[in-house]
Write a protein that holds these residues in place. Structure first.
Motif, PDB file in Angstrom:
ATOM      1  N   ILE A  77       0.872  -1.175   0.000  1.00  0.00           N
ATOM      2  CA  ILE A  77       0.000   0.000   0.000  1.00  0.00           C
ATOM      3  C   ILE A  77       0.913   1.229   0.000  1.00  0.00           C
ATOM      4  N   CYS A  78       0.788   2.061  -1.028  1.00  0.00           N
ATOM      5  CA  CYS A  78       1.768   3.131  -1.240  1.00  0.00           C
ATOM      6  C   CYS A  78       1.696   4.201  -0.156  1.00  0.00           C
ATOM      7  N   THR A  79       2.881   4.588   0.296  1.00  0.00           N
ATOM      8  CA  THR A  79       3.024   5.628   1.303  1.00  0.00           C
ATOM      9  C   THR A  79       4.017   6.648   0.754  1.00  0.00           C
ATOM     10  N   GLU A  80       3.564   7.869   0.576  1.00  0.00           N
ATOM     11  CA  GLU A  80       4.404   8.906  -0.018  1.00  0.00           C
ATOM     12  C   GLU A  80       5.665   9.117   0.811  1.00  0.00           C
ATOM     13  N   GLY A  81       6.801   9.028   0.137  1.00  0.00           N
ATOM     14  CA  GLY A  81       8.073   9.291   0.806  1.00  0.00           C
ATOM     15  C   GLY A  81       8.606   8.125   1.620  1.00  0.00           C
ATOM     16  N   ILE A  82       7.807   7.066   1.759  1.00  0.00           N
ATOM     17  CA  ILE A  82       8.263   5.889   2.505  1.00  0.00           C
ATOM     18  C   ILE A  82       8.272   4.697   1.564  1.00  0.00           C
ATOM     19  N   ARG A  83       9.391   4.014   1.530  1.00  0.00           N
ATOM     20  CA  ARG A  83       9.515   2.985   0.495  1.00  0.00           C
ATOM     21  C   ARG A  83       8.426   1.928   0.622  1.00  0.00           C
ATOM     22  N   THR A  84       8.012   1.441  -0.516  1.00  0.00           N
ATOM     23  CA  THR A  84       6.904   0.491  -0.629  1.00  0.00           C
ATOM     24  C   THR A  84       7.416  -0.637  -1.501  1.00  0.00           C
ATOM     25  N   THR A  85       7.776  -1.757  -0.864  1.00  0.00           N
ATOM     26  CA  THR A  85       8.578  -2.760  -1.582  1.00  0.00           C
ATOM     27  C   THR A  85       7.789  -3.929  -2.143  1.00  0.00           C
ATOM     28  N   CYS A  86       6.589  -4.165  -1.635  1.00  0.00           N
ATOM     29  CA  CYS A  86       5.857  -5.393  -1.981  1.00  0.00           C
ATOM     30  C   CYS A  86       6.696  -6.637  -1.658  1.00  0.00           C
ATOM     31  N   ILE A 140      10.356   4.393  -3.730  1.00  0.00           N
ATOM     32  CA  ILE A 140       9.736   5.355  -2.806  1.00  0.00           C
ATOM     33  C   ILE A 140       8.647   6.085  -3.579  1.00  0.00           C
ATOM     34  N   PRO A 141       7.388   5.743  -3.331  1.00  0.00           N
ATOM     35  CA  PRO A 141       6.320   6.348  -4.135  1.00  0.00           C
ATOM     36  C   PRO A 141       6.163   7.833  -3.842  1.00  0.00           C
ATOM     37  N   PRO A 142       5.943   8.642  -4.882  1.00  0.00           N
ATOM     38  CA  PRO A 142       5.690  10.063  -4.680  1.00  0.00           C
ATOM     39  C   PRO A 142       4.212  10.343  -4.408  1.00  0.00           C
ATOM     40  N   TYR A 143       3.453   9.336  -3.983  1.00  0.00           N
ATOM     41  CA  TYR A 143       2.027   9.506  -3.695  1.00  0.00           C
ATOM     42  C   TYR A 143       1.638   8.469  -2.649  1.00  0.00           C
ATOM     43  N   SER A 144       0.504   8.731  -1.993  1.00  0.00           N
ATOM     44  CA  SER A 144      -0.009   7.790  -1.012  1.00  0.00           C
ATOM     45  C   SER A 144      -1.311   7.184  -1.501  1.00  0.00           C
ATOM     46  N   ALA A 145      -1.567   5.965  -1.052  1.00  0.00           N
ATOM     47  CA  ALA A 145      -2.855   5.344  -1.324  1.00  0.00           C
ATOM     48  C   ALA A 145      -3.946   6.157  -0.641  1.00  0.00           C
ATOM     49  N   THR A 146      -5.151   6.089  -1.213  1.00  0.00           N
ATOM     50  CA  THR A 146      -6.283   6.812  -0.621  1.00  0.00           C
ATOM     51  C   THR A 146      -6.505   6.398   0.831  1.00  0.00           C
ATOM     52  N   VAL A 147      -6.388   5.095   1.131  1.00  0.00           N
ATOM     53  CA  VAL A 147      -6.611   4.654   2.524  1.00  0.00           C
ATOM     54  C   VAL A 147      -5.583   5.269   3.465  1.00  0.00           C
ATOM     55  N   VAL A 148      -4.356   5.427   2.979  1.00  0.00           N
ATOM     56  CA  VAL A 148      -3.311   6.028   3.822  1.00  0.00           C
ATOM     57  C   VAL A 148      -3.638   7.495   4.075  1.00  0.00           C
ATOM     58  N   GLU A 149      -4.057   8.180   3.002  1.00  0.00           N
ATOM     59  CA  GLU A 149      -4.483   9.583   3.166  1.00  0.00           C
ATOM     60  C   GLU A 149      -5.581   9.679   4.213  1.00  0.00           C
ATOM     61  N   LYS A 150      -6.512   8.729   4.141  1.00  0.00           N
ATOM     62  CA  LYS A 150      -7.641   8.761   5.078  1.00  0.00           C
ATOM     63  C   LYS A 150      -7.169   8.548   6.515  1.00  0.00           C
ATOM     64  N   LEU A 151      -6.283   7.571   6.708  1.00  0.00           N
ATOM     65  CA  LEU A 151      -5.773   7.320   8.063  1.00  0.00           C
ATOM     66  C   LEU A 151      -5.006   8.529   8.584  1.00  0.00           C
ATOM     67  N   LEU A 152      -4.135   9.072   7.731  1.00  0.00           N
ATOM     68  CA  LEU A 152      -3.350  10.226   8.161  1.00  0.00           C
ATOM     69  C   LEU A 152      -4.268  11.408   8.460  1.00  0.00           C
ATOM     70  N   LEU A 210      -3.313  -2.419   8.357  1.00  0.00           N
ATOM     71  CA  LEU A 210      -4.068  -2.641   7.130  1.00  0.00           C
ATOM     72  C   LEU A 210      -3.402  -3.764   6.353  1.00  0.00           C
ATOM     73  N   GLY A 211      -4.242  -4.606   5.754  1.00  0.00           N
ATOM     74  CA  GLY A 211      -3.741  -5.641   4.866  1.00  0.00           C
ATOM     75  C   GLY A 211      -4.496  -5.572   3.559  1.00  0.00           C
ATOM     76  N   SER A 212      -4.218  -6.509   2.676  1.00  0.00           N
ATOM     77  CA  SER A 212      -5.006  -6.604   1.450  1.00  0.00           C
ATOM     78  C   SER A 212      -5.379  -8.062   1.243  1.00  0.00           C
ATOM     79  N   ASP A 213      -6.502  -8.265   0.592  1.00  0.00           N
ATOM     80  CA  ASP A 213      -7.054  -9.608   0.458  1.00  0.00           C
ATOM     81  C   ASP A 213      -7.512  -9.826  -0.977  1.00  0.00           C
ATOM     82  N   THR A 214      -6.872 -10.766  -1.657  1.00  0.00           N
ATOM     83  CA  THR A 214      -7.221 -11.067  -3.043  1.00  0.00           C
ATOM     84  C   THR A 214      -7.897 -12.436  -3.136  1.00  0.00           C
TER      85      THR A 214
END
Lengths: 96, 485, 479
Positions: free
Chosen positions: B81-90, B99-111, B170-174
């Motif tokens: 789940i992308c976090t702006e400025g914090i590496r997101t490695t999968c 290091i994504p230059p954007y955050s996921a919507t859920v992260v924006e919401k939590l922040l 937070l997790g993800s479920d496929t």
């Protein structure tokens, strides 16, 4: 049907993934097992059931035609492993 | 009792009562992570500085009296789940330095709610796996027994909650990736209805199946988190525009008259006795509280595993094609031409399981197999969808196991991919039908490992699921490792 | 042996929306590389596309203008292939349910109308651009064009000559311009065509093996490439060889095409429905709304000009080929009331200006203002020469025609005394010409006429000048 090393090579080529020669055999063996299992699908009688691409009954989701983005090149290109003067770089792509 | 044992609700009350400050609380969690992460290995990245900055801001909000329920609560985020400025490695070499230059919507919401992000959580590479062993950062260890897996792919998210290394995650479920690790680690996990939570910023595995969801210490917390992350997002075309619901309301309404469906196909064969007994015992508890159990049928569910693997791998083969070493991610230094740049970057950057799925998907979509595999799987998907709809004519929720067994040993199944796939039989169908699934701890197996029951509901019936889960939790209690319960 | 050429075109046209098809980046040609990009059009991890409604409406508009059926249920698909300027390694396109299908356009070949089928029009995203790195070993990628909305128009193989192919391309270009869905700037690559061509012995039913020439970006290139390819295929067959199904690259400088064999080897695009985008449903109300926004199309305009306004077919064809020009004509003739006058001026004066200065001259030419100048001319208040002068000034300054005519004093000089004085003066100063005239040399009259007009600074009314000059000459002869 059996999955052999040649099939793996062909699919790997489509997927653009390199494999070491020595991994191929084990990979093909696992893959053969997996495909063998998945192929039960082809035997299922689905009658006139239609394929289901989306579970949601949602349609016509659009954005309005507005240009909202600012130039953010320097920030975005930082993610690239190699770049030069604001361009992304690849080994020469020559038209044959 | 340590502050780290507390739920969101309890912690939030302590923060508001000024019994503890957000910075102090955050330091406690970071200390805990520093101490235990070497062992549990649930964090890939800890972002101490960002967390302490966020903690200070949250404290201000609390001081101003404007705080939301998640304000100042330390959380962990799955590393897809992308976090702006914090590496997101999968958990992949491919994105090791991304290091994504954007955050996921859920992260924006939590922040936006003032939550404090402690770091990014370990997982199976690109969320492909059921044990969190497929990670370049090494396997996540189950806090209940360090020789066992935490489940996957959100193993780090489940373990962090279980080991008190985050108040929630937070997790993800496929195909079961929140529910199965929640079961393995004895925490509550919810896979929301497809479309309820925005996928924007979630690194895609299988777009038509992926959902982000919460993992928490109890059902109430789960509802609090869902309140924060659910809702329409204009950035996600598959996000549903519906009225806001307060998921914490009605939790205590009980299960009087609630019809619980038991799919006979789920209890026939291949299910571990301990798991079966724990799940059926939980159902009996619900009956004792006024619920009514019925047998229902899901005749096509036996095909859910192949349908799931064909669809998810097909979508993955396209979703993961973008990793080519050009715009971001790993780039092989050995490439001499463009074709080698693709093949070597991808060959070196992806792990074995990811390659297997990409190849499976490529195969299923390729000419000659497209109709008999991919298209057929989509038809089977509709059959399963219809099965659930029919079942819900006769019940309000479906009770099911989360996995055929409780947590297994690290290394035990990793060499047998097909065996791992077959374990998804209770969870994957729920994703295929887009339904919500809630896992609540309900017992332990002979090795003392936790077992969670899965409650499946109609689309957008999260409120009812949480209510049933809450009743069950009150009856059986919550589960913490090392507490002898 | 006599051969028949069979051609179908695949035309790619960028749509002139403000923003890209799936994100809010500017849709605009050129600029510094990678400055019109965002995580979405760069295909970064976790981002999602969202369809631009205007792009879809433009595609539907183009479809209606080409007499297509519009899919009431449609969807987007992923087309998978690796290419460095395709960031996601799949192109979001349409596969089995294109938004428009089963249409036609009418073209005119040597004055005969011919109908060409349109198989389908689908919506998709454009790719970026690869450039050779002048300093290094590699290629550079500019993603500014990534995600620009595009329609692909696939015609039926109904075209039977290179000339027809060019006319078809031009006709479709004109339709796209009329409907204002594309600016059709071929030099910028916003309109390009692939030519699919095969040959067969005349009378044979089966098609021959076809080749495809990609990315032709001028009308001339389409015709030349088709001519050359037909010739090449016939030569291959005549020599006893076989045409190979392949993609060829046309080199417009060398005037020949080259095989791109190997590149297309076993292309398997693995299309499947785009799970990130939801289905598209077009209802009657929406369709009618789009229909109502379509203007009169070139061929129908041409027929109206010929039949109702009496404009010669050739002139009407030329004028309607360019929407801006046709709009100017339409406004101008309505203001001046004389369609033929307006078309004559366009065919001579305006076309000359376009030849000299390019299409941009039309941007500063307001049809109504042009019509006002013509109205002064029509009423005999200014001369032909003054009208030209007024138009020059108007194009330069944009000033009101009436104000130009007054400021420059261009109105015709009708004061009989002044004209008479000028005539007398000319007669007095040109005894030789008078002598010639007396001797029956009619040429001399023209000379004297010119002299008088010049003396009146071009503002004399030719009829009046002629009358007075004749009277004075006759008087002089009789003396």
């Amino acid at each position: 049907m059996g999955i052999d090393i040649e099939t793996i090579k062909k699919i790997a080529n489509l997927a653009a993934i390199s494999f070491e020669e020595n991994e191929l055999e084990g990979f093909a063996r696992d893959f053969d097992l997996i495909i063998g299992y998945m192929e039960q699908l082809s035997k299922i009688d689905t009658g006139d059931i239609k394929p289901m691409e989306h579970v949601l009954p949602v349609q016509n989701v659009f954005r309005e035609d507005e240009d909202t983005n600012q130039n953010n090149r320097d920030e975005l290109i930082k993610c690239a492993p190699v770049s030069e003067n604001g361009c992304y770089i690849v080994p020469s792509v020559v038209e044959s | 009792m340590s502050i780290l044992n507390k739920t969101i609700k309890e912690t939030s009350e302590l923060l508001r009562a000024r019994k503890i400050g957000v910075v102090e609380l955050t330091r406690e969690y970071i200390k805990k992570i520093e101490k235990d992460n070497e062992n549990i290995n649930c964090y890939i990245t800890v972002c101490e500085k960002e967390a302490l900055d966020a903690a200070e801001k949250a404290q201000k909000l609390i001081d101003e009296g404007e705080a939301s329920p998640l304000c100042g609560i330390p959380a962990g985020i799955k590393d897809n789940i992308c976090t702006e400025g914090i590496r997101t490695t999968c958990a992949s070499k491919m994105l090791e330095n991304f290091i994504p230059p954007y955050s996921a919507t859920v992260v924006e919401k939590l922040l936006g709610q003032g939550a404090v992000v402690l770091g990014k959580l370990n997982m199976d590479e690109f969320a492909m796996g059921g044990s969190s062993e497929n990670s370049i950062f090494g396997p996540v260890r189950n806090p209940w027994d360090n020789t066992r897996v935490a489940g996957g792919s959100s193993g780090g998210s489940a373990a962090a909650v279980s080991a008190n290394m985050a108040c929630f995650t937070l997790g993800s479920d496929t195909g079961g990736s929140i529910r199965q690790p929640a079961s393995f680690c004895g925490v509550v996990g919810l896979k929301p209805t497809y479309g309820l939570v925005s996928r924007y910023g979630l690194v895609a595995f299988a777009s038509s199946l992926d959902q982000i969801g919460p993992l928490a210490k109890d059902v109430t917390d789960c509802a609090i988190i869902l309140n924060a992350i659910a809702g329409f997002d204009p950035m996600d075309s598959t996000s549903v525009n519906k009225e806001y619901e307060d998921y914490t309301q009605d939790l205590e309404k009980g299960v009087q008259g609630i019809r619980i469906g038991l799919p006979k196909e789920f209890f026939d064969i291949g299910l571990d006795d301990d798991v079966k007994e724990a799940v059926l015992n939980a159902v009996r508890q619900l009956e004792a509280l006024g619920g009514k159990a019925y047998e229902v049928g899901l005749p096509s569910i036996k095909h859910s595993v192949p349908a799931y693997y064909i669809i998810s791998s097909s979508e993955a083969s396209a979703n993961l094609a973008r990793y080519d070493g050009i715009r971001y991610g790993y780039r092989s230094s050995k490439a001499r031409d463009i074709s080698e740049l693709y093949r070597l970057s991808r060959g070196e950057g992806f792990g074995r399981e990811v390659k297997r799925r990409i190849l499976l998907g490529t195969y299923a979509l390729s000419s000659g197999y497209h109709d008999e595999l991919y298209k057929k799987a989509l038809k089977v998907r509709r059959m399963i969808f219809n099965d659930f709809n029919n079942a819900f004519e006769n019940c309000d929720v479906i009770a099911a196991p989360s996995y055929p067994v409780a947590s297994f040993k690290i290394g035990e199944n990793i060499q047998e991919p097909l065996k791992m796939y077959l374990g998804d039989i209770y969870t994957a169908g729920v994703n295929l039908a887009g339904l919500p699934g809630l896992v609540v701890p309900c017992g332990r197996d002979k090795n003392g490992m936790p077992i969670g029951i899965q409650l499946i509901g109609k689309a957008f019936s999260e409120k009812l699921l949480l209510r049933v889960g809450y009743a069950l939790e009150k009856a059986v209690g919550t589960f913490r490792p090392g507490e002898g319960n | 042996m006599d051969y028949e050429v069979v051609i179908g075109l695949e035309i790619h046209s960028e749509l002139k929306t403000k923003s890209k098809i799936f994100c809010g980046c500017k849709n605009e040609f050129g600029g510094e590389p990678n400055t019109k990009c965002c995580p979405i059009c760069l295909g970064m991890p976790g981002v999602l596309p969202k369809l631009n409604k205007k792009a879809l409406e433009y595609a539907i508009k183009a479809g209606i203008a080409m007499n297509c059926k519009i899919s009431r249920f449609s969807k987007m698909d992923r087309k998978n292939f690796f290419y460095p300027d395709m960031p996601k390694a799949y192109q979001i396109s349409q596969y089995d349910l294109p938004i428009c299908y089963d249409g036609y356009v009418d073209i005119e070949v040597n004055g005969e109308k011919k109908r060409i089928g349109i198989e389908r029009i689908h919506l998709e995203e454009d790719a970026g651009k690869l450039m050779h790195d002048p300093f290094g070993q590699g290629s550079l990628i500019d993603h500014n064009r990534c995600g620009v909305p595009l329609i692909e128009i696939v015609t039926c193989p109904d075209v039977r000559s290179a000339e027809e192919a060019r006319i078809l391309f031009e006709t479709i270009k004109t339709i796209l311009e009329y409907t204002e869905v594309s600016d059709c700037q071929m030099q910028e690559g916003s309109l390009r065509a692939d030519v699919n061509l095969s040959v067969r012995p005349r009378g044979q039913k089966e098609f021959g093996v076809r080749t495809e020439m990609k990315n032709l970006n001028s009308l001339r290139a389409v015709q030349r490439a088709a001519e050359a390819e037909a010739k090449r295929q016939i030569a291959v067959i005549e020599k006893g060889g076989q045409v190979i199904q392949e993609t060829r690259r046309w080199d417009d400088n060398k005037g020949e095409s080259f095989s791109m064999r190997g590149k297309e080897e076993a292309m398997d695009y693995r299309y499947f429905p785009e799970p990130d985008l939801v289905p598209i449903v077009v209802d009657d109300a929406w369709l009618n709304e789009i229909k109502a926004s379509i203007p009169e199309l070139p061929l129908s305009r041409k027929e109206r000009y010929v039949n109702e306004l009496g404009i010669p077919p050739y002139d009407a064809g030329l004028i309607t080929m360019n929407k801006k020009l046709a709009d100017i004509f339409e406004e101008a003739y309505k203001v001046c009331g004389n369609p033929k006058l307006a078309s004559n001026w366009i065919m001579t004066d305006i076309l000359r200006r376009i030849n000299e200065q390019g299409d941009s001259v039309l941007d500063s030419l307001n049809g109504a203002k042009f019509g006002q100048i013509l109205l002064f001319l029509e009423k005999g208040e200014i001369t032909q020469a003054s009208a030209k002068q007024a138009l020059d000034t108007f194009l330069e300054t944009g000033e009101e025609p009436e104000s130009i005519i007054n400021r420059l004093g261009l109105k015709v000089q009708r004061d009989e005394n002044l004209v008479l004085a000028a005539v007398k003066d000319v007669i007095e100063k040109n005894p030789q010409a008078i002598a010639d005239f007396k001797a029956g040399k009619t040429k001399a009259f023209g000379f004297l006429m010119g002299q008088t007009m010049a003396a009146l600074k071009g503002k004399g009314d030719p009829a009046q000048v002629k009358k007075i000059l004749e009277e004075q000459l006759n008087a002089a002869i009789n003396e």
